[in-house]
Write a protein that holds these residues in place. Structure first.
Motif, PDB file in Angstrom:
ATOM      1  N   LEU A  88      13.387  -2.299  -3.494  1.00  0.00           N
ATOM      2  CA  LEU A  88      12.378  -1.257  -3.379  1.00  0.00           C
ATOM      3  C   LEU A  88      11.153  -1.690  -4.165  1.00  0.00           C
ATOM      4  O   LEU A  88      11.243  -1.993  -5.355  1.00  0.00           O
ATOM      5  CB  LEU A  88      12.888   0.076  -3.928  1.00  0.00           C
ATOM      6  N   ALA A  89       9.986  -1.737  -3.486  1.00  0.00           N
ATOM      7  CA  ALA A  89       8.729  -2.095  -4.130  1.00  0.00           C
ATOM      8  C   ALA A  89       7.735  -0.963  -3.930  1.00  0.00           C
ATOM      9  O   ALA A  89       7.636  -0.399  -2.830  1.00  0.00           O
ATOM     10  CB  ALA A  89       8.172  -3.392  -3.544  1.00  0.00           C
ATOM     11  N   ILE A  90       6.996  -0.630  -4.996  1.00  0.00           N
ATOM     12  CA  ILE A  90       6.031   0.455  -4.908  1.00  0.00           C
ATOM     13  C   ILE A  90       4.850   0.165  -5.829  1.00  0.00           C
ATOM     14  O   ILE A  90       5.022  -0.325  -6.939  1.00  0.00           O
ATOM     15  CB  ILE A  90       6.674   1.804  -5.282  1.00  0.00           C
ATOM     16  N   ASN A  91       3.666   0.410  -5.322  1.00  0.00           N
ATOM     17  CA  ASN A  91       2.459   0.360  -6.127  1.00  0.00           C
ATOM     18  C   ASN A  91       2.094   1.785  -6.543  1.00  0.00           C
ATOM     19  O   ASN A  91       1.677   2.596  -5.708  1.00  0.00           O
ATOM     20  CB  ASN A  91       1.295  -0.261  -5.349  1.00  0.00           C
ATOM     21  N   THR A  92       2.292   2.109  -7.821  1.00  0.00           N
ATOM     22  CA  THR A  92       1.885   3.435  -8.287  1.00  0.00           C
ATOM     23  C   THR A  92       0.367   3.551  -8.331  1.00  0.00           C
ATOM     24  O   THR A  92      -0.183   4.641  -8.233  1.00  0.00           O
ATOM     25  CB  THR A  92       2.470   3.717  -9.672  1.00  0.00           C
ATOM     26  N   LYS A  93      -0.289   2.421  -8.502  1.00  0.00           N
ATOM     27  CA  LYS A  93      -1.737   2.300  -8.361  1.00  0.00           C
ATOM     28  C   LYS A  93      -2.007   1.001  -7.607  1.00  0.00           C
ATOM     29  O   LYS A  93      -1.114   0.171  -7.452  1.00  0.00           O
ATOM     30  CB  LYS A  93      -2.431   2.289  -9.727  1.00  0.00           C
ATOM     31  N   ARG A  94      -3.227   0.839  -7.158  1.00  0.00           N
ATOM     32  CA  ARG A  94      -3.558  -0.357  -6.399  1.00  0.00           C
ATOM     33  C   ARG A  94      -3.249  -1.629  -7.184  1.00  0.00           C
ATOM     34  O   ARG A  94      -2.855  -2.645  -6.616  1.00  0.00           O
ATOM     35  CB  ARG A  94      -5.039  -0.325  -6.013  1.00  0.00           C
ATOM     36  N   ASN A 106       2.287  -2.683  -9.718  1.00  0.00           N
ATOM     37  CA  ASN A 106       3.460  -2.673  -8.842  1.00  0.00           C
ATOM     38  C   ASN A 106       4.742  -2.716  -9.666  1.00  0.00           C
ATOM     39  O   ASN A 106       4.810  -3.381 -10.707  1.00  0.00           O
ATOM     40  CB  ASN A 106       3.439  -3.873  -7.888  1.00  0.00           C
ATOM     41  N   PHE A 107       5.755  -1.983  -9.197  1.00  0.00           N
ATOM     42  CA  PHE A 107       7.103  -2.064  -9.748  1.00  0.00           C
ATOM     43  C   PHE A 107       8.055  -2.387  -8.607  1.00  0.00           C
ATOM     44  O   PHE A 107       7.953  -1.809  -7.519  1.00  0.00           O
ATOM     45  CB  PHE A 107       7.518  -0.745 -10.405  1.00  0.00           C
ATOM     46  N   THR A 108       8.965  -3.287  -8.859  1.00  0.00           N
ATOM     47  CA  THR A 108       9.955  -3.664  -7.856  1.00  0.00           C
ATOM     48  C   THR A 108      11.327  -3.719  -8.515  1.00  0.00           C
ATOM     49  O   THR A 108      11.479  -4.293  -9.599  1.00  0.00           O
ATOM     50  CB  THR A 108       9.631  -5.031  -7.235  1.00  0.00           C
ATOM     51  N   VAL A 109      12.301  -3.113  -7.879  1.00  0.00           N
ATOM     52  CA  VAL A 109      13.676  -3.161  -8.366  1.00  0.00           C
ATOM     53  C   VAL A 109      14.558  -3.612  -7.213  1.00  0.00           C
ATOM     54  O   VAL A 109      14.344  -3.220  -6.055  1.00  0.00           O
ATOM     55  CB  VAL A 109      14.128  -1.793  -8.915  1.00  0.00           C
ATOM     56  N   ALA A 110      15.521  -4.478  -7.500  1.00  0.00           N
ATOM     57  CA  ALA A 110      16.370  -5.032  -6.447  1.00  0.00           C
ATOM     58  C   ALA A 110      17.744  -5.349  -7.019  1.00  0.00           C
ATOM     59  O   ALA A 110      17.891  -5.632  -8.221  1.00  0.00           O
ATOM     60  CB  ALA A 110      15.742  -6.293  -5.850  1.00  0.00           C
ATOM     61  N   HIS A 111      18.728  -5.307  -6.150  1.00  0.00           N
ATOM     62  CA  HIS A 111      20.092  -5.658  -6.557  1.00  0.00           C
ATOM     63  C   HIS A 111      20.814  -6.299  -5.379  1.00  0.00           C
ATOM     64  O   HIS A 111      20.858  -5.741  -4.283  1.00  0.00           O
ATOM     65  CB  HIS A 111      20.864  -4.432  -7.030  1.00  0.00           C
ATOM     66  N   ASN A 169      13.866  -2.719   7.246  1.00  0.00           N
ATOM     67  CA  ASN A 169      12.658  -2.538   6.455  1.00  0.00           C
ATOM     68  C   ASN A 169      12.094  -1.142   6.660  1.00  0.00           C
ATOM     69  O   ASN A 169      12.014  -0.657   7.787  1.00  0.00           O
ATOM     70  CB  ASN A 169      11.593  -3.571   6.834  1.00  0.00           C
ATOM     71  N   PHE A 170      11.711  -0.506   5.547  1.00  0.00           N
ATOM     72  CA  PHE A 170      11.073   0.806   5.592  1.00  0.00           C
ATOM     73  C   PHE A 170       9.671   0.692   5.015  1.00  0.00           C
ATOM     74  O   PHE A 170       9.471   0.103   3.946  1.00  0.00           O
ATOM     75  CB  PHE A 170      11.865   1.841   4.774  1.00  0.00           C
ATOM     76  N   PRO A 211       0.808  -1.230   0.000  1.00  0.00           N
ATOM     77  CA  PRO A 211       0.000   0.000   0.000  1.00  0.00           C
ATOM     78  C   PRO A 211       0.835   1.271   0.000  1.00  0.00           C
ATOM     79  O   PRO A 211       0.365   2.323  -0.440  1.00  0.00           O
ATOM     80  CB  PRO A 211      -0.823  -0.131   1.288  1.00  0.00           C
ATOM     81  N   THR A 212       2.051   1.209   0.529  1.00  0.00           N
ATOM     82  CA  THR A 212       2.989   2.333   0.507  1.00  0.00           C
ATOM     83  C   THR A 212       4.349   1.806   0.080  1.00  0.00           C
ATOM     84  O   THR A 212       4.592   0.594   0.124  1.00  0.00           O
ATOM     85  CB  THR A 212       3.104   2.994   1.898  1.00  0.00           C
ATOM     86  N   PRO A 213       5.263   2.660  -0.354  1.00  0.00           N
ATOM     87  CA  PRO A 213       6.585   2.168  -0.773  1.00  0.00           C
ATOM     88  C   PRO A 213       7.256   1.336   0.320  1.00  0.00           C
ATOM     89  O   PRO A 213       7.252   1.698   1.494  1.00  0.00           O
ATOM     90  CB  PRO A 213       7.360   3.459  -1.055  1.00  0.00           C
ATOM     91  N   TYR A 214       7.817   0.227  -0.104  1.00  0.00           N
ATOM     92  CA  TYR A 214       8.442  -0.719   0.823  1.00  0.00           C
ATOM     93  C   TYR A 214       9.894  -0.941   0.404  1.00  0.00           C
ATOM     94  O   TYR A 214      10.192  -1.163  -0.774  1.00  0.00           O
ATOM     95  CB  TYR A 214       7.691  -2.048   0.822  1.00  0.00           C
ATOM     96  N   THR A 215      10.791  -0.877   1.390  1.00  0.00           N
ATOM     97  CA  THR A 215      12.218  -1.081   1.140  1.00  0.00           C
ATOM     98  C   THR A 215      12.748  -2.159   2.068  1.00  0.00           C
ATOM     99  O   THR A 215      12.444  -2.166   3.272  1.00  0.00           O
ATOM    100  CB  THR A 215      13.017   0.215   1.367  1.00  0.00           C
ATOM    101  N   ASP A 216      13.515  -3.057   1.514  1.00  0.00           N
ATOM    102  CA  ASP A 216      14.158  -4.122   2.291  1.00  0.00           C
ATOM    103  C   ASP A 216      15.654  -4.062   2.029  1.00  0.00           C
ATOM    104  O   ASP A 216      16.086  -4.109   0.867  1.00  0.00           O
ATOM    105  CB  ASP A 216      13.611  -5.490   1.896  1.00  0.00           C
ATOM    106  N   ILE A 217      16.452  -3.943   3.093  1.00  0.00           N
ATOM    107  CA  ILE A 217      17.905  -3.858   2.964  1.00  0.00           C
ATOM    108  C   ILE A 217      18.542  -4.957   3.814  1.00  0.00           C
ATOM    109  O   ILE A 217      18.224  -5.106   5.004  1.00  0.00           O
ATOM    110  CB  ILE A 217      18.434  -2.484   3.400  1.00  0.00           C
ATOM    111  N   TYR A 218      19.415  -5.725   3.178  1.00  0.00           N
ATOM    112  CA  TYR A 218      20.197  -6.774   3.848  1.00  0.00           C
ATOM    113  C   TYR A 218      21.665  -6.412   3.725  1.00  0.00           C
ATOM    114  O   TYR A 218      22.158  -6.098   2.635  1.00  0.00           O
ATOM    115  CB  TYR A 218      19.914  -8.125   3.182  1.00  0.00           C
ATOM    116  N   PHE A 219      22.373  -6.455   4.854  1.00  0.00           N
ATOM    117  CA  PHE A 219      23.819  -6.180   4.846  1.00  0.00           C
ATOM    118  C   PHE A 219      24.502  -7.181   5.765  1.00  0.00           C
ATOM    119  O   PHE A 219      23.994  -7.501   6.848  1.00  0.00           O
ATOM    120  CB  PHE A 219      24.120  -4.761   5.322  1.00  0.00           C
ATOM    121  N   LYS A 220      25.662  -7.675   5.318  1.00  0.00           N
ATOM    122  CA  LYS A 220      26.428  -8.594   6.150  1.00  0.00           C
ATOM    123  C   LYS A 220      27.900  -8.506   5.783  1.00  0.00           C
ATOM    124  O   LYS A 220      28.255  -8.417   4.593  1.00  0.00           O
ATOM    125  CB  LYS A 220      25.937 -10.034   5.963  1.00  0.00           C
TER     126      LYS A 220
END
Length: 620
Positions: free
Chosen positions: A138-144, A147-152, A617-618, A116-125
């Motif tokens: 980073l995942a975001i729904n521009t509309k209900r 969804n667009f998600t980009v990750a690296h 997580n944000f 429902p709102t922009p979601y960010t997941d960060i893993y560091f080790k």
């Protein structure tokens, strides 16, 4: 750098798009259960920021519980497959180089998000030496409904041993969409991955490691077989899965799945070595290329009471090839490419009723290269804590390409074979109860393919593919139980494996054990959840497969057993709001035990390390 620039541009674009959306999601306080992701099997999972012992198990480069996998000394390099029942077996012929694919993200590994709102997941080790491991999403729904998600995900670690650098990157971009009337659904992704490793071939003088000579406590001083060898697996994949149904219930559904993927595996060595046999060039540069195109068309009838009946036809076309411009001298008696075009016709029936679930899948090849697959699953969910699942599978699989064709500047690693299909039959039973989780597997393998060193010496490698014409029977039973008392808990998992065969072709440890004793408590006026404990991993001795980087595969050996050494890890984890912090002392018994711990006959396991990191997580 281009991927990072794209990530920044994407984040800015998504924020701007959200601000311009007429229905602002910022003004809504979203519940945590609305943040979800799902896979191609439509399994929906809620995003969870809690801290449990499962999070401790999943906090690794693979980001999943790696019970039954033994990581090599350097992070993100290789894994010894202790648990044979977890080994994936695709029904269609694959590229090969399977040892290098353990960290490669397949289409089934890509998730699609709904937030429902922009979601960010960060893993560091932190890693072994001079580097770090990072996975950002980073995942975001521009509309209900969009969804667009980009990750690296990336890692760089120089490692403790000479010529053992790991440097890899996994970029993913995915999107999911459905029409407001929920008739059309689309999932699509692009994945670009490159996995680079320096290859040292293992240590050449075992006594330098085992005799505990203080001169060799700095592991980079140990002699290794290869001083200037490296390998790279690189691939790009475009994937689309979409469907259209005419009505909500009792409707026809049209489905289409498309995938195009190109890969290459490259082994480079500046100076040929006698251990690998005679070389035809002064510079070893073996590069195998692979293209795969997959199309699946299906039509199903979806009903509310009787489930879904589907019929489909698919085509899988591959080409493994070697360019004449490559540095190595091609062997004229071998073909320069290997093509496969496989067409299969199949049907699937899924039925859900109350607490029952049935799935039947059958497909058979129509082309000149026959293949077949038949699967049955029956599941019964008694209640929230108790469930029973029984499944069976029978497969006739065309051999992977590395068994059939190989070209190399090393004469020993050139072949062109014609093998029969591998036949695999499996029966799985899994029972989940509030008292104990138990699972079992019985597998029958015929015409099993494997690699074997015909020299039967660790200092001389002539690894070739072979097919075992006799049957192999594999049995496995796994039990898991967590016992809790107040703020203390003991989590136990044990696996028993047994192989019946006339020759030692498939080797596994009889027992794999993991026990974790830990303490959990809320501290600092319940602002932080603290978790601390110790984990012991153990497996019995067996003839573990060794690794050969020229073809990126493990091979069977019968000279050296490994195992029967405990791996003790002490951890302290904490959660503050949506942040989980991890601190671990790995393999603490290496400080006072014998140097007898190996992944493979000449690849030592990790020494004692202290590592830390976080998952953040944000929810904007």
């Amino acid at each position: 750098m281009r991927k990072i620039a794209f990530l920044l541009f994407f984040m800015a674009f998504c924020v701007q798009a959200q601000e311009k959306d007429t229905v602002s999601v910022k003004s809504v306080t979203a519940s945590i259960d609305l943040y979800k992701y799902y896979n191609l099997k439509k399994d929906t999972i809620q995003i969870d920021t809690s801290l449990t012992v499962l999070d401790e198990y999943r906090y690794n480069y693979l980001r999943k519980d790696n019970f039954g996998l033994l990581p090599f000394a350097n992070e993100g390099y290789l894994y010894t497959q202790l648990d044979f029942s977890k080994k994936k077996a695709a029904i269609l012929p694959q590229f090969g180089f399977q040892a290098k694919h353990i960290t490669y993200l397949e289409a089934d590994d890509i998730n699609y998000y709904s937030v429902p709102t922009p979601y960010t997941d960060i893993y560091f080790k932190t890693v072994m030496r001079q580097g770090q491991s990072l996975d950002a999403l980073l995942a975001i729904n521009t509309k209900r409904n969009l969804n667009f998600t980009v990750a690296h995900k990336s890692i760089r670690s120089i490692g403790d041993y000479y010529n053992n650098l790991t440097s890899s990157g996994h970029f993913r971009f995915s999107t999911s969409y459905y029409t407001l009337n929920k008739k059309y659904y689309l999932n699509a992704h692009f994945a670009g991955q490159d996995i680079f490793n320096q290859e040292n071939g293992g240590i050449s003088i075992l006594t330098q490691f085992e005799n505990e000579n203080p001169a060799f406590t700095q592991r980079e001083r140990l002699d290794v077989y290869f001083n200037d060898a490296s390998s790279k697996l690189k691939g790009n994949r475009f994937f689309i899965d979409h469907s259209y149904k005419f009505r909500e219930v009792n409707s026809l559904v049209f489905k289409h799945q498309f995938s195009y993927e190109n890969k290459f595996y490259e082994f480079i060595q500046n100076t040929p070595v006698a251990r690998l046999g005679v070389a035809t060039t002064q510079l070893i540069n073996n590069k195998t290329r692979f293209n795969a195109l997959y199309n699946k068309f299906g039509v199903s009838f979806l009903t509310k009471k009787l489930g879904e009946l589907q019929f489909f036809i698919d085509q899988y076309a591959t080409n493994t090839f070697y360019n004449t411009s490559d540095v190595f001298t091609p062997i004229t008696s071998l073909p320069s490419n290997l093509r496969n075009t496989i067409v299969t016709l199949g049907g699937q029936y899924e039925f859900y009723h109350a607490k029952w679930r049935f799935v039947v899948l059958a497909q058979n090849g129509l082309s000149s290269k026959p293949t077949s697959n038949f699967e049955v699953t029956a599941a019964y969910k008694i209640d929230q804590y108790n469930a029973l699942t029984i499944s069976g599978q029978q497969t006739s699989k065309i051999p992977d390409n590395t068994y059939v064709l190989s070209q190399s500047s090393y004469q020993n690693f050139n072949w062109y074979n014609s093998f029969a299909n591998e036949k695999i039959s499996k029966l799985n039973v899994e029972a989940k109860t509030k008292w104990l989780n138990v699972s079992g597997q019985y597998s029958l393998l015929t015409d099993h393919l494997y690699f074997y060193n015909t020299q039967e010496r660790i200092d001389s490698l002539m690894v070739k593919p072979f097919q075992y014409g006799k049957t192999i029977q594999y049995y496995a039973v796994e039990m898991a139980k967590e016992i809790k008392y107040k703020k203390f808990a003991l989590d136990n998992r044990i696996k028993f494996q047994q192989v019946t065969q006339e020759d030692a072709v498939l080797n596994v440890p009889k027992f794999i054990i993991r026990n974790t004793f830990y303490y959990t408590n809320a501290v600092f006026k319940k602002a932080m959840l603290l978790q601390m404990g110790v984990t012991c991993n153990y497996f019995t001795k067996y003839y573990a497969d060794d690794y050969i980087p020229v073809i990126g595969e493990f091979y069977v050996q019968k000279n050296t057993k490994i195992g029967e050494f405990p791996l003790l890890d002490f951890f302290v984890n904490a959660r503050v709001k949506q942040t989980r912090i991890y601190l671990k002392a790995e393999h603490i018994n290496a400080l006072f035990g014998k140097n007898d711990y190996y992944n493979a006959p000449n690849y030592p396991f990790r020494d004692f390390k202290i590592r830390f990191g976080l998952e953040w997580n944000f929810f904007k």
